[in-house]
Design a protein around this motif. Sequence first.
Motif, mmCIF file in Angstrom:
data_model
loop_
_atom_site.group_PDB
_atom_site.id
_atom_site.type_symbol
_atom_site.label_atom_id
_atom_site.label_comp_id
_atom_site.label_asym_id
_atom_site.label_seq_id
_atom_site.Cartn_x
_atom_site.Cartn_y
_atom_site.Cartn_z
ATOM 1 N N GLN A 34 1.427 1.512 11.342
ATOM 2 C CA GLN A 34 0.082 0.945 11.409
ATOM 3 C C GLN A 34 -0.587 1.001 10.034
ATOM 4 O O GLN A 34 -1.225 0.036 9.613
ATOM 5 N N ASP A 35 -0.425 2.107 9.333
ATOM 6 C CA ASP A 35 -1.024 2.241 8.006
ATOM 7 C C ASP A 35 -0.383 1.293 6.996
ATOM 8 O O ASP A 35 -1.072 0.722 6.160
ATOM 9 N N ARG B 140 0.847 -1.178 0.000
ATOM 10 C CA ARG B 140 0.000 0.000 0.000
ATOM 11 C C ARG B 140 0.889 1.237 0.000
ATOM 12 O O ARG B 140 1.915 1.259 0.672
ATOM 13 N N PRO B 141 0.500 2.289 -0.717
ATOM 14 C CA PRO B 141 1.299 3.520 -0.709
ATOM 15 C C PRO B 141 1.345 4.136 0.677
ATOM 16 O O PRO B 141 0.442 3.971 1.478
ATOM 17 N N LEU B 142 2.391 4.867 0.934
ATOM 18 C CA LEU B 142 2.558 5.552 2.206
ATOM 19 C C LEU B 142 2.107 7.000 2.100
ATOM 20 O O LEU B 142 2.762 7.906 2.592
ATOM 21 N N ASN C 15 14.525 8.980 7.555
ATOM 22 C CA ASN C 15 13.094 8.825 7.327
ATOM 23 C C ASN C 15 12.538 7.564 7.982
ATOM 24 O O ASN C 15 12.812 6.455 7.540
ATOM 25 N N PRO C 16 11.727 7.723 9.021
ATOM 26 C CA PRO C 16 11.130 6.553 9.669
ATOM 27 C C PRO C 16 10.311 5.694 8.708
ATOM 28 O O PRO C 16 10.298 4.474 8.836
ATOM 29 N N ALA C 17 9.637 6.304 7.744
ATOM 30 C CA ALA C 17 8.819 5.535 6.800
ATOM 31 C C ALA C 17 9.683 4.561 6.001
ATOM 32 O O ALA C 17 9.294 3.403 5.789
#
Length: 144
Positions: A57-58, A17-19, A112-114
């Motif tokens: 979570q996302d 899924r995109p962030l 970047n945490p993502a």
Amino acid sequence: MRATTASTPRRTTRTRRPLALAATVLGTTTLALSALTGTAHAAQPQAQPEGARQIAQDLIGDDAQFRCFSEIVERESGWDHTAQNPGSGAYGLVQALPGGKMASAGADWQTNPATQIEWGVEYMEERYGSPCGAWAFWQQNHWY
């Protein structure tokens, strides 16, 4: 966290899924393109732990898998995306060893945490089948 060998196959059939929410959570200071998802997301070195949790979570989606991921990250780095183990050199939220392995998820892996979350989830899925598989291993060994 143990390093994987070069011969470890990478699973490429999973659709991510995109962030997109990362831009909302972290702000829009820098735009980066993730090598794993092919989606753009915002980078901000001063992201707060709650923002990183929301991104995780996302990305993960499943509540049980997120809780397992969160248990590991809480123990490994306390949700500090700049955490570095002085003994081993492991780096980031998921304490990648060496930290530079996370560059496969994005050039902004240090800030970047993502990017770190994307890499960490992929690692847990490849090595342990899921974040909960990694958490079960962690509970037995106190590393993963």
